[in-house]
Design an enzyme around this catalytic site. Structure first.
Site, short mmCIF file in Angstrom:
data_model
loop_
_atom_site.label_atom_id
_atom_site.label_comp_id
_atom_site.label_asym_id
_atom_site.label_seq_id
_atom_site.Cartn_x
_atom_site.Cartn_y
_atom_site.Cartn_z
N GLU A 1 49.70 50.76 37.07
CA GLU A 1 49.43 49.37 37.43
C GLU A 1 50.69 48.55 37.21
O GLU A 1 51.24 48.55 36.11
CB GLU A 1 48.31 48.77 36.58
N LYS B 1 36.46 46.04 34.51
CA LYS B 1 37.46 46.02 33.45
C LYS B 1 37.05 45.03 32.38
O LYS B 1 36.72 43.87 32.69
CB LYS B 1 38.82 45.62 34.02
#
Length: 204
Positions: free
Chosen positions: A40, A129
């Site tokens: 990421e 998340k």
């Protein structure tokens, strides 16, 4: 390559906040060689879209690259055009989730409450998340009684508590405990090996 397939190899997302295009290729190589497969690059990193494009070009067929801190549908489109395959946000934004799915990318929005979780799921999120460091793994365990989408623990996850969170989460995002701007490649390699070894022990 499928996100879920790479998750089975290693359920960790390396969060490369602050990475620059100049160092992207070398950092990706170290992480791949130690066993990490998901990267990421947060959009609040310097020239993040260029770094994403570099990471995508250099790792096609062996790693998946996505973006974090994605706050708008315009950001999601830019990530898609740079070759990113998944979108991670700190919040639950229905428009961003729907645009992510329209573009054929994996959607991983942030949430904190059950209301946000169900809003994200209804909009099409693939994973959720959660910032777990405030309430710990017990909160996630309680949430899972009603929230059936797989949850990533992101924020405050380190070598000491990784096992605790992987007991209740499908995976974890590792930020400053793994990578920070200015960290040497040797130190990065050592920490990445440690995290991958911990994963192997947990999954034995």
């Amino acid at each position: 390559m499928e996100f879920e397939f790479l998750m089975k190899e290693c359920p960790l997302i390396a969060i490369l906040r602050g990475i620059t295009p100049k160092e992207t290729e070398a950092v990706c190589e170290v992480l791949y060689n130690t066993g990490i497969r998901l990267l990421e690059i947060p959009l609040n990193s310097p020239d993040a879209l260029k770094s994403i494009a570099i990471a995508v070009r250099g790792n096609e067929g062996r790693m998946l690259v996505g973006a974090g801190t994605v706050l708008t549908i315009e950001d999601a489109c830019r990530v898609y055009n740079a070759g990113g395959k998944f979108i991670i946000s700190p919040n639950t934004d229905v428009d961003v989730i729907k645009e992510t799915k329209r573009l054929g990318m994996i959607s991983i929005p942030g949430f904190f409450t059950t209301t946000e979780a169900f809003t994200a799921i209804k909009a099409g999120a693939d994973y959720l998340k959660l910032f777990p460091s405030i309430l710990g793994s017990g909160y996630i365990k309680d949430l899972k009684a009603v929230v059936k989408k797989p949850i990533f623990a992101v924020g405050g996850v380190n070598a000491e508590n990784l096992s605790e969170f992987l007991d209740v989460c499908v995976g974890a995002g590792i930020g400053s405990a793994l990578y920070k701007s200015g960290k040497s490649l040797a130190d990065l390699e050592g920490d990445a090996k440690l995290f991958c070894q911990l994963v192997s022990r947990i999954h034995q």
